[in-house]
Design a protein around this motif. Structure first.
Motif, mmCIF file in Angstrom:
data_model
loop_
_atom_site.group_PDB
_atom_site.id
_atom_site.type_symbol
_atom_site.label_atom_id
_atom_site.label_comp_id
_atom_site.label_asym_id
_atom_site.label_seq_id
_atom_site.Cartn_x
_atom_site.Cartn_y
_atom_site.Cartn_z
ATOM 1 N N GLY A 14 0.838 -1.198 0.000
ATOM 2 C CA GLY A 14 0.000 0.000 0.000
ATOM 3 C C GLY A 14 0.872 1.246 0.000
ATOM 4 N N VAL A 15 0.330 2.327 0.558
ATOM 5 C CA VAL A 15 1.026 3.620 0.531
ATOM 6 C C VAL A 15 2.437 3.477 1.098
ATOM 7 C CG1 VAL A 15 1.001 5.961 1.502
ATOM 8 C CG2 VAL A 15 -1.123 4.930 0.677
ATOM 9 N N LEU A 16 2.551 2.950 2.304
ATOM 10 C CA LEU A 16 3.872 2.884 2.938
ATOM 11 C C LEU A 16 4.686 1.693 2.474
ATOM 12 C CD1 LEU A 16 5.729 4.273 5.147
ATOM 13 C CD2 LEU A 16 3.698 5.410 4.357
ATOM 14 N N TYR A 34 4.937 -8.737 -1.212
ATOM 15 C CA TYR A 34 3.752 -9.587 -1.132
ATOM 16 C C TYR A 34 2.517 -8.718 -0.956
ATOM 17 C CZ TYR A 34 0.010 -12.184 1.044
ATOM 18 O OH TYR A 34 -1.227 -12.687 1.332
ATOM 19 N N ASP A 35 1.450 -9.047 -1.716
ATOM 20 C CA ASP A 35 0.128 -8.504 -1.389
ATOM 21 C C ASP A 35 -0.886 -9.607 -1.637
ATOM 22 O OD1 ASP A 35 -2.116 -6.678 -0.873
ATOM 23 O OD2 ASP A 35 -0.631 -5.105 -1.144
ATOM 24 N N VAL A 36 -2.133 -9.357 -1.199
ATOM 25 C CA VAL A 36 -3.080 -10.460 -1.035
ATOM 26 C C VAL A 36 -3.436 -11.235 -2.301
ATOM 27 C CG1 VAL A 36 -4.168 -9.863 1.124
ATOM 28 C CG2 VAL A 36 -4.901 -8.701 -0.935
ATOM 29 N N ALA A 92 3.845 -4.124 6.406
ATOM 30 C CA ALA A 92 3.121 -2.844 6.276
ATOM 31 C C ALA A 92 1.693 -3.133 5.818
ATOM 32 C CB ALA A 92 3.842 -1.912 5.303
ATOM 33 N N VAL A 93 1.029 -4.076 6.503
ATOM 34 C CA VAL A 93 -0.369 -4.399 6.185
ATOM 35 C C VAL A 93 -1.259 -3.453 7.002
ATOM 36 C CG1 VAL A 93 0.337 -6.795 5.762
ATOM 37 C CG2 VAL A 93 -0.739 -6.222 7.938
ATOM 38 N N PRO A 94 -2.572 -3.407 6.727
ATOM 39 C CA PRO A 94 -3.419 -2.415 7.405
ATOM 40 C C PRO A 94 -3.312 -2.440 8.930
ATOM 41 C CG PRO A 94 -4.599 -3.382 5.574
ATOM 42 C CD PRO A 94 -3.322 -4.169 5.712
ATOM 43 N N GLU A 95 -3.582 -1.261 9.496
ATOM 44 C CA GLU A 95 -3.393 -1.015 10.934
ATOM 45 C C GLU A 95 -4.519 -1.661 11.742
ATOM 46 O OE1 GLU A 95 -0.750 0.022 12.049
ATOM 47 O OE2 GLU A 95 -0.982 1.231 13.837
ATOM 48 N N LYS A 100 -2.818 -8.084 11.723
ATOM 49 C CA LYS A 100 -1.349 -8.184 11.782
ATOM 50 C C LYS A 100 -0.937 -9.488 12.471
ATOM 51 C CE LYS A 100 -0.149 -3.246 11.605
ATOM 52 N NZ LYS A 100 0.618 -3.009 10.392
ATOM 53 N N ASN A 120 5.838 -2.007 10.645
ATOM 54 C CA ASN A 120 5.819 -0.560 10.388
ATOM 55 C C ASN A 120 4.603 0.094 11.059
ATOM 56 O OD1 ASN A 120 6.647 1.882 8.970
ATOM 57 N ND2 ASN A 120 4.914 1.556 7.614
ATOM 58 N N SER A 122 1.947 2.185 12.993
ATOM 59 C CA SER A 122 2.058 3.543 13.531
ATOM 60 C C SER A 122 1.579 3.630 14.974
ATOM 61 C CB SER A 122 1.205 4.509 12.709
ATOM 62 O OG SER A 122 1.648 4.543 11.402
ATOM 63 N N HIS A 143 9.694 1.942 12.050
ATOM 64 C CA HIS A 143 8.608 2.841 11.629
ATOM 65 C C HIS A 143 9.123 3.941 10.721
ATOM 66 C CE1 HIS A 143 5.709 6.254 12.525
ATOM 67 N NE2 HIS A 143 4.943 5.327 11.999
ATOM 68 N N PHE A 144 8.603 3.924 9.502
ATOM 69 C CA PHE A 144 9.008 4.923 8.511
ATOM 70 C C PHE A 144 7.956 6.020 8.438
ATOM 71 C CE2 PHE A 144 10.828 0.862 7.227
ATOM 72 C CZ PHE A 144 12.127 1.198 6.901
ATOM 73 N N ASN A 146 5.806 8.785 5.894
ATOM 74 C CA ASN A 146 5.360 8.952 4.516
ATOM 75 C C ASN A 146 6.331 9.902 3.784
ATOM 76 O OD1 ASN A 146 3.817 9.024 2.211
ATOM 77 N ND2 ASN A 146 1.902 9.287 3.309
#
Ligand code: NAD
Length: 288
Positions: A14-16, A34-36, A92-95, A100, A120, A122, A143-144, A146
């Motif tokens: 995704g974004v990050l 990797y993504d789904v 970096a999957v959804p929060e 996770k 990653n 937040s 943690h990076f 944007n």
């Protein structure tokens, strides 16, 4: 001490995740993403093209190295395959805590014993995830921010169970990919950056909704008196006004009336008028 990581896998493009994979590949590491499913990977490829475009405009890429770095990324929709032969996994999957945890449970036995896992996240503390990884001594947060190549902090935060040597290797890795590592000595919600920034932005919003001063005056006070380049409302515009609106609305729902007043103000004066911050050309300020 070098990190000794030879290969890196990023989970979630995704974004990050896409920015992290780009930054890592652009510093010479072989990267797997990797993504789904294939549809998500197709969207991710478009995201990488956009990143190369933005990076080229901002930094320049005369030799085409950024493009080649992205072309070398391996895209995979089988999670076991993605982590099978990798030294470092950056997630970096959804929060969402349960999501996770389930992602870590699915890679715990598929990745080599020695592989280091980094989240990653937040807002979630790594200790809330550690037991799902099957390797709490080789798990921590990395943690990076944007706009990774420009706002290049990498906050490194272990849990009480993280092996100190793993922390050192991840700090070294952050440097190897052009980041400024920020080492936290203990777990802290919001890390260093958001622990400072969120109360600061809330204080500015409070001055505004209580009509103590307008955004220009508040920003000018901060800039002139401290020498900082941006005031709080300029920072709101950079973040984009949707995120502070979502946060203020959630705080309002939990009973915070001042946050509620700020959420209403943002909606009425900005969001409903299509003023979403810098990205849309106008927020608290106008941009060309
Ligand atoms: P995003 O929604 O843009 O991307 C999430 C990606 O994960 C999507 O590509 C989605 O398809 C994929 N995904 C969904 N379920 C998955 C699964 N089960 N396994 C693997 N991938 C899956 O989110 P984002 O903004 O990139 O945020 C990702 C993480 O990074 C979050 O933990 C967030 O807190 C953190 N983060 C975000 C920012 C930011 O500015 N956006 C900054 C720092 C950290």
């Amino acid at each position: 001490m070098p990190s000794s990581f030879r290969t890196v896998t990023v989970l979630g493009a995704g974004v990050l995740g896409a920015q992290i994979a780009f930054q890592t590949a652009n510093h010479g590491f072989p990267v797997t993403v990797y993504d789904v499913d294939d549809a998500a990977l197709t969207i991710a490829r478009g995201r990488f093209d956009a990143i190369v475009g933005q990076y080229t405009r901002e930094v320049g890429d005369p030799e085409g190295a950024a493009r080649r770095a992205v072309d070398g990324i391996r895209f995979v929709s089988d999670i076991a395959e993605a982590v099978r032969d990798t030294d470092l996994v950056i997630e970096a999957v959804p929060e969402n805590l349960e999501l996770k945890r389930s992602v870590y449970a699915s890679i715990a036995s598929a990745a080599p014993e020695t592989t280091v896992f980094a989240t990653n996240s937040s807002t979630l503390l790594p200790s809330a995830i550690a037991d799902a990884t099957g390797r709490p001594d080789r798990f921590l947060a990395l943690h990076f921010a944007n706009h990774i190549w420009a706002q290049n902090t990498a906050e490194v935060m272990g849990t009480p169970r993280t092996d100190p040597e793993v922390v050192e290797r991840v700090v070294a890795f952050a440097e190897e990919i052009g980041m400024v590592p920020i080492r936290l000595k203990k777990e802290q919600p919001g890390y260093v950056l958001n622990s400072l920034l969120v109360p600061f932005l809330n204080a500015a919003a409070d001055l505004l909704v209580r009509d103590v001063a307008d955004p220009e005056t508040i920003d000018a006070t901060w800039r002139i008196a401290t020498g900082a380049p941006l005031g709080p409302f300029q920072i709101y515009d950079v973040i984009g006004l949707r995120t502070p609106y979502a946060i203020a609305s959630a705080s309002a729902a939990a009973g915070d009336t001042r946050a509620g007043a700020f959420a209403e103000y943002l909606k009425r004066e900005y969001l409903d008028q299509g003023k979403l911050g810098r990205e849309s050309g106008e927020g608290f300020y106008r941009y060309r």
